[in-house]
Write a protein that holds these residues in place. Structure first.
Motif, PDB file in Angstrom:
ATOM      1  N   TYR A 141      -7.354 -21.776 -13.165  1.00 53.88           N
ATOM      2  CA  TYR A 141      -6.116 -21.625 -12.403  1.00 53.88           C
ATOM      3  C   TYR A 141      -5.402 -20.313 -12.756  1.00 53.88           C
ATOM      4  O   TYR A 141      -4.859 -19.636 -11.882  1.00 53.88           O
ATOM      5  N   ALA A 142      -5.421 -19.954 -14.018  1.00 55.94           N
ATOM      6  CA  ALA A 142      -4.762 -18.712 -14.433  1.00 55.94           C
ATOM      7  C   ALA A 142      -5.430 -17.489 -13.813  1.00 55.94           C
ATOM      8  O   ALA A 142      -4.767 -16.501 -13.476  1.00 55.94           O
ATOM      9  N   PRO A 145      -5.455 -16.672  -8.842  1.00 57.56           N
ATOM     10  CA  PRO A 145      -4.685 -15.809  -7.932  1.00 57.56           C
ATOM     11  C   PRO A 145      -5.209 -14.379  -7.858  1.00 57.56           C
ATOM     12  O   PRO A 145      -5.293 -13.798  -6.775  1.00 57.56           O
ATOM     13  N   ASP A 146      -5.577 -13.814  -9.000  1.00 60.71           N
ATOM     14  CA  ASP A 146      -6.101 -12.452  -8.999  1.00 60.71           C
ATOM     15  C   ASP A 146      -7.424 -12.381  -8.239  1.00 60.71           C
ATOM     16  O   ASP A 146      -7.657 -11.433  -7.470  1.00 60.71           O
ATOM     17  N   ASN A 149      -6.614 -12.598  -4.516  1.00 62.03           N
ATOM     18  CA  ASN A 149      -6.056 -11.328  -4.028  1.00 62.03           C
ATOM     19  C   ASN A 149      -7.138 -10.270  -3.842  1.00 62.03           C
ATOM     20  O   ASN A 149      -7.174  -9.565  -2.826  1.00 62.03           O
ATOM     21  N   TYR A 182       1.785 -22.985  -6.822  1.00 62.40           N
ATOM     22  CA  TYR A 182       1.431 -21.901  -7.742  1.00 62.40           C
ATOM     23  C   TYR A 182       0.544 -20.870  -7.050  1.00 62.40           C
ATOM     24  O   TYR A 182       0.771 -19.652  -7.174  1.00 62.40           O
ATOM     25  N   THR A 185       2.637 -18.898  -4.327  1.00 62.82           N
ATOM     26  CA  THR A 185       3.644 -17.966  -4.846  1.00 62.82           C
ATOM     27  C   THR A 185       3.054 -16.865  -5.719  1.00 62.82           C
ATOM     28  O   THR A 185       3.733 -15.870  -5.992  1.00 62.82           O
ATOM     29  N   ASN A 186       1.797 -17.006  -6.125  1.00 64.91           N
ATOM     30  CA  ASN A 186       1.181 -16.001  -6.984  1.00 64.91           C
ATOM     31  C   ASN A 186       0.071 -15.209  -6.292  1.00 64.91           C
ATOM     32  O   ASN A 186      -0.711 -14.528  -6.959  1.00 64.91           O
ATOM     33  N   THR A 187       0.024 -15.305  -4.960  1.00 67.21           N
ATOM     34  CA  THR A 187      -0.897 -14.477  -4.185  1.00 67.21           C
ATOM     35  C   THR A 187      -0.093 -13.667  -3.173  1.00 67.21           C
ATOM     36  O   THR A 187       1.006 -14.055  -2.767  1.00 67.21           O
TER      37      THR A 187
END
Length: 287
Positions: A141-142, A145-146, A149, A182, A185-187
């Motif tokens: 999960y951490a 997002p990267d 992206n 999560y 909001t983090n992408t």
């Protein structure tokens, strides 16, 4: 064409995508699209015959699955020929992350080639399809997002929109929020949008319209399938309890561009189930 040359060529023609909506649609047309995974057993036996049968029902656009460096064992040229013969188009494709399964065509392995091949058959969207149970960890999960992206950025070079497709586990807690929130909001909205599965979000006890209002414009793709009363099982669209009138009324807030009928399982003949869903949706005039 070498991938480096392909990407440079596409970059020149897609420079404006970073400042515009990646999911912008052209002129509207009447269509009925479905996720081909619904008929995976038939596809394994007879790909072309299956596509002909779907076209006969009225599904003329597809979201495909299983790209592994080829399309169901076919080269892009061979697959394009089958699509032309059957009169259907591929508009989207599902892909795995590559954290667990190290095959080609995942976000972590051979992604640029996947983008090139999907562009070659005319697809406009690609989506991260699923996280295996072993991938549902804090470490993954951490990092996710990267990875999303970067995958969206590479797809954008070819003019392809990128999205994340949910099941129900994304509505479990991660740190102080839900996994789904999560990821949203983090992408970057210009690189990663959401393909909302209306069944799975409902199965998890959450309201699609509430999410449209919370994150307007982030849901250009939907999976349309219904939930059986009592059992909560997947059923034909129109046979269940999901309020599609209410959901489709919020399509502008969601930013909807494409939706796909999907039915993972059927108690009867899958093609007859898909025919029922098609006819119900056609009468509803959601197209």
């Amino acid at each position: 064409m070498k991938r480096s040359l392909f990407l440079k060529t596409m970059a020149a023609g897609a420079a404006g995508l970073y400042t515009s909506n990646l999911f912008a649609a052209g002129a509207k047309k009447k269509y009925m699209a479905m996720q081909l995974f619904s008929v995976r057993e038939a596809v394994a036996k007879n790909l072309e015959g299956t596509l002909e049968k779907l076209a006969g029902i009225g599904y003329n656009e597809l979201e495909i699955y299983g790209y592994d460096g080829s399309f169901f064992g076919k080269t892009p040229a061979e697959f394009r020929s089958i699509l032309k013969n059957t009169g259907v188009k591929v508009v989207s494709s599902h892909h795995l992350t590559g954290f667990q399964l190290k095959s080609k065509g995942t976000l972590k392995n051979g992604w640029e080639k996947a983008v090139e091949d999907l562009h070659a058959i005319g697809a406009r969207y690609m989506a991260c399809a699923y996280l295996f149970p072993e991938e549902r960890t804090s470490e993954v999960y951490a990092a996710l997002p990267d990875l999303l992206n970067k995958s969206g950025e590479k797809a954008a070079v070819a003019g392809i929109g990128f999205a994340y497709h949910n099941h129900d586990f994304e509505f479990e807690k991660y740190n102080d929020t839900l996994v789904y929130d999560y990821l949203i909001t983090n992408t970057a909205p210009k690189l990663v949008n959401m393909e909302l599965d209306l069944y799975w979000i409902s199965k998890a006890g959450h309201d699609p319209v509430a999410y449209f209002n919370k994150y307007p414009g982030r849901f250009p793709l939907w999976h349309v399938k219904d939930m059986e009363a009592g059992t909560g099982a997947i059923t034909e669209v129109g046979h269940g309890t999901i309020d599609f009138d209410r959901i489709f009324a919020a399509r502008k807030t969601a930013g909807l561009k494409k939706w796909f009928v999907e039915q993972d399982t059927s108690k009867g003949d899958m093609f007859e189930s898909l025919r029922f869903s098609h006819d119900y949706l056609e009468k509803k005039k959601y197209i």
